[in-house]
Design a protein around this motif. Structure first.
Motif, PDB file in Angstrom:
ATOM      1  N   ALA A 124     -10.508  -0.657  -0.573  1.00  0.00           N
ATOM      2  CA  ALA A 124      -8.956  -0.283  -0.503  1.00  0.00           C
ATOM      3  C   ALA A 124      -8.910   1.128   0.189  1.00  0.00           C
ATOM      4  O   ALA A 124      -7.663   1.570   0.704  1.00  0.00           O
ATOM      5  N   ARG A 125      -9.786   2.126   0.052  1.00  0.00           N
ATOM      6  CA  ARG A 125      -9.906   3.533   0.542  1.00  0.00           C
ATOM      7  C   ARG A 125      -9.549   3.261   2.099  1.00  0.00           C
ATOM      8  O   ARG A 125      -8.891   3.882   2.679  1.00  0.00           O
ATOM      9  N   ASN A 126     -10.440   2.420   2.786  1.00  0.00           N
ATOM     10  CA  ASN A 126     -10.702   2.322   4.164  1.00  0.00           C
ATOM     11  C   ASN A 126      -9.240   1.577   4.701  1.00  0.00           C
ATOM     12  O   ASN A 126      -8.754   2.222   5.561  1.00  0.00           O
ATOM     13  N   ARG A 127      -8.946   0.632   3.925  1.00  0.00           N
ATOM     14  CA  ARG A 127      -7.768   0.117   4.366  1.00  0.00           C
ATOM     15  C   ARG A 127      -6.410   1.075   4.391  1.00  0.00           C
ATOM     16  O   ARG A 127      -5.381   1.052   5.298  1.00  0.00           O
ATOM     17  N   LEU A 128      -6.323   1.988   3.469  1.00  0.00           N
ATOM     18  CA  LEU A 128      -5.292   2.907   3.229  1.00  0.00           C
ATOM     19  C   LEU A 128      -5.491   3.990   4.451  1.00  0.00           C
ATOM     20  O   LEU A 128      -4.465   4.288   4.846  1.00  0.00           O
ATOM     21  N   LEU A 129      -6.704   4.338   4.729  1.00  0.00           N
ATOM     22  CA  LEU A 129      -6.958   5.355   5.968  1.00  0.00           C
ATOM     23  C   LEU A 129      -6.370   4.674   7.283  1.00  0.00           C
ATOM     24  O   LEU A 129      -5.697   5.393   8.085  1.00  0.00           O
ATOM     25  N   SER A 130      -6.737   3.496   7.419  1.00  0.00           N
ATOM     26  CA  SER A 130      -6.331   2.480   8.837  1.00  0.00           C
ATOM     27  C   SER A 130      -4.554   2.529   8.627  1.00  0.00           C
ATOM     28  O   SER A 130      -4.275   2.882   9.891  1.00  0.00           O
ATOM     29  N   LEU A 131      -3.930   2.498   7.320  1.00  0.00           N
ATOM     30  CA  LEU A 131      -2.791   2.407   7.732  1.00  0.00           C
ATOM     31  C   LEU A 131      -1.843   3.824   7.635  1.00  0.00           C
ATOM     32  O   LEU A 131      -1.058   3.760   8.720  1.00  0.00           O
ATOM     33  N   LEU A 132      -2.505   4.671   7.192  1.00  0.00           N
ATOM     34  CA  LEU A 132      -1.948   6.174   7.484  1.00  0.00           C
ATOM     35  C   LEU A 132      -2.187   6.591   8.797  1.00  0.00           C
ATOM     36  O   LEU A 132      -1.321   7.313   9.461  1.00  0.00           O
ATOM     37  N   HIS A 133      -3.281   6.242   9.405  1.00  0.00           N
ATOM     38  CA  HIS A 133      -3.519   6.463  10.793  1.00  0.00           C
ATOM     39  C   HIS A 133      -2.575   5.821  11.868  1.00  0.00           C
ATOM     40  O   HIS A 133      -1.796   6.752  12.601  1.00  0.00           O
ATOM     41  N   LYS A 134      -2.055   4.727  11.617  1.00  0.00           N
ATOM     42  CA  LYS A 134      -0.910   3.930  12.318  1.00  0.00           C
ATOM     43  C   LYS A 134       0.313   4.488  11.950  1.00  0.00           C
ATOM     44  O   LYS A 134       0.971   4.648  12.943  1.00  0.00           O
TER      45      LYS A 134
ATOM     46  N   ILE B 299       0.859  -1.022   0.000  1.00  0.00           N
ATOM     47  CA  ILE B 299       0.149  -0.050  -0.182  1.00  0.00           C
ATOM     48  C   ILE B 299       1.102   1.207   0.030  1.00  0.00           C
ATOM     49  O   ILE B 299       0.470   2.168  -0.703  1.00  0.00           O
ATOM     50  N   LEU B 300       2.029   1.296   0.886  1.00  0.00           N
ATOM     51  CA  LEU B 300       2.952   2.344   0.785  1.00  0.00           C
ATOM     52  C   LEU B 300       3.473   2.523  -0.582  1.00  0.00           C
ATOM     53  O   LEU B 300       3.552   3.680  -1.077  1.00  0.00           O
ATOM     54  N   ASN B 301       3.970   1.552  -1.292  1.00  0.00           N
ATOM     55  CA  ASN B 301       4.704   1.608  -2.521  1.00  0.00           C
ATOM     56  C   ASN B 301       3.834   2.044  -3.648  1.00  0.00           C
ATOM     57  O   ASN B 301       4.123   2.980  -4.263  1.00  0.00           O
ATOM     58  N   VAL B 302       2.642   1.675  -3.436  1.00  0.00           N
ATOM     59  CA  VAL B 302       1.469   2.154  -4.519  1.00  0.00           C
ATOM     60  C   VAL B 302       0.617   3.267  -4.109  1.00  0.00           C
ATOM     61  O   VAL B 302       0.413   3.902  -5.351  1.00  0.00           O
ATOM     62  N   ASP B 303       0.259   3.577  -3.289  1.00  0.00           N
ATOM     63  CA  ASP B 303      -0.612   4.480  -2.885  1.00  0.00           C
ATOM     64  C   ASP B 303      -0.196   5.515  -2.155  1.00  0.00           C
ATOM     65  O   ASP B 303      -1.005   6.622  -1.779  1.00  0.00           O
TER      66      ASP B 303
END
Length: 420
Positions: free
Chosen positions: A180-190, A143-147
């Motif tokens: 995918a949007r929600n997974r991205l948000l969760s990752l960015l929060h952490k 996710i970091l590499n792509v988004d």
């Protein structure tokens, strides 16, 4: 000598795959080069004052992969000059107090220069947090590499604002990928919470905080008999797919296990006709009996196993789960208007739907797919493994697949009830 440099050519060649590394200047005592895996490099003055080691980020031009040899040579010359000035300053102070007010004041001002970029901190996040605490750390890396990194990787981490986060999320939402949007948000929060914990964001404001998740529409996709035949044909030995990849997809269809459990399956996990999993997504140890179809896939995979992994990536490591998804994207599904393309996760739902049609109740379906029970007390006190019941269910499912794919006749096979 390792981790040293003498001139601008040595600086240009300095690199690391760690969160950061220090390279010593062989001609200027106390001068070091701090190197990040992104190729960013800054000069550091390392010295001792009042018995304590100090690291001072010099106000010399920052070096990037795009810096020319002339620019690097100029930056090196300035860094060496600054170190000489600071040594003279320190030496001219009162010998007893050894105070250094000018440099210590400058340290506070110049500390901003040492703030990592998002790309640089991503390496720290993966090494210090994700790989230590998350079984799904490879998904974080993807996710970091792509988004994330292609869009805000060059930004200083303390300069990222809520508007930047929303821009990243809008890209996923505009593509219709709400999950995918929600997974991205969760990752960015952490990710930004970890940066705050590490002291990289002095304001203690997480730019991903207080952004709400979008409501996700639950998928009810189940593969039809025709789609199962199409998937089987697409993963045959006549396809151009890597053998480990196509066999992993087939085992997922036959067993209904998660992609993460398929790609991390080890030869040692298979004992006879039982596959045991000590580590699973929900944290519950799990074991399932293997039918003839499953054993055939595993035996076909064994000659290609590497480092103990049944379905290794081409480099011999753990295969990324998204590789399985790419197969589904390549298949020319014959979709009706408004129908969504199947994904690997739909294979679990297909298996459960099939077991339901074969008169196996939800309790046994959950045992086969290792879903947690809502009543945790039952899970805690009931230690029976239901292996016989799971075997009966998976053997019935295997017979149904054989009839669907190969046209064999079985009197106890019933058609799927496809979710609408």
């Amino acid at each position: 000598m390792a981790n040293t440099y003498t001139n601008h050519k040595g600086i240009k060649a300095a690199s690391t795959d760690k969160p950061q590394a220090m390279f010593k200047d062989t001609e200027c005592k106390g001068l070091y080069l701090r190197v990040y895996p992104t190729g960013r490099k800054v000069f550091i003055h390392r010295y001792w004052l009042n018995g304590k080691e100090r690291l001072y980020t010099l106000d010399a031009p920052e070096i990037t992969p795009k810096s020319t040899e002339r620019e690097i040579a100029g930056a090196l010359s300035k860094a060496r000059a600054l170190v000489a000035e600071q040594k003279a300053m320190i030496g001219s102070r009162n010998a007893e107090s050894r105070e250094d007010p000018a440099i210590e004041r400058s340290l506070n001002v110049l500390s901003a220069a040492a703030v990592p970029t998002v790309a640089e901190f991503a390496s720290t996040y993966m090494t210090r947090h994700a790989k230590k605490k998350k079984k799904s750390w490879e998904e974080d890396q993807r996710i970091l590499n792509v988004d994330v990194l292609p869009f805000i990787g060059d930004m200083k981490i303390d300069k990222v604002e809520k508007k930047h986060i929303n821009a990243l999320l809008d890209r996923k939402e505009d593509a219709g990928a709400l999950v995918a949007r929600n997974r991205l948000l969760s990752l960015l929060h952490k990710f930004f919470n970890f940066a705050i914990e590490r002291g990289e964001i002095k304001s203690h404001i997480n730019p991903a905080a207080k952004i709400t998740k979008e409501e996700e529409t639950a998928r009810d996709r189940v593969l039809t008999d025709d789609e199962i035949r199409m998937l089987w044909a697409a993963t045959s030995d006549e396809s151009n797919l890597d053998i480990s990849t196509r066999l992993a997809v087939r085992l997922r269809l036959i067993t209904g296990q998660r992609s993460s459990e398929i790609v991390t399956a080890r030869e040692s996990d298979i004992q006879g006709d039982v596959w045991s999993m000590d580590e699973t997504k929900n944290g519950l140890a799990h074991a399932i009996p293997l039918t003839g179809m499953a054993l055939q896939v595993i035996e076909e995979a064994r000659p290609h196993a590497r480092n103990g992994l049944l379905f290794p990536a081409r480099n011999g490591g753990v295969m990324a789960v998204q590789v399985l998804s790419r197969i589904f994207e390549r298949i020319p599904w014959e979709l009706e208007e408004g129908q969504i393309r199947p994904t690997p996760h739909d294979l679990r739902r297909t298996l459960r739907t099939g077991l339901g049609a074969l008169n196996f109740d939800n309790f046994i379906q959950r045992r086969v797919t290792n879903h947690k029970e809502k009543n945790q007390i039952d899970t805690t006190y009931n230690r029976y493994d239901y292996m016989n019941e799971k075997r009966a269910a998976l053997e019935a499912w295997g017979r149904k697949l054989e009839e669907t794919i190969f046209g064999q006749t079985a009197s106890n096979v019933v058609p799927f009830k496809i979710a609408g």
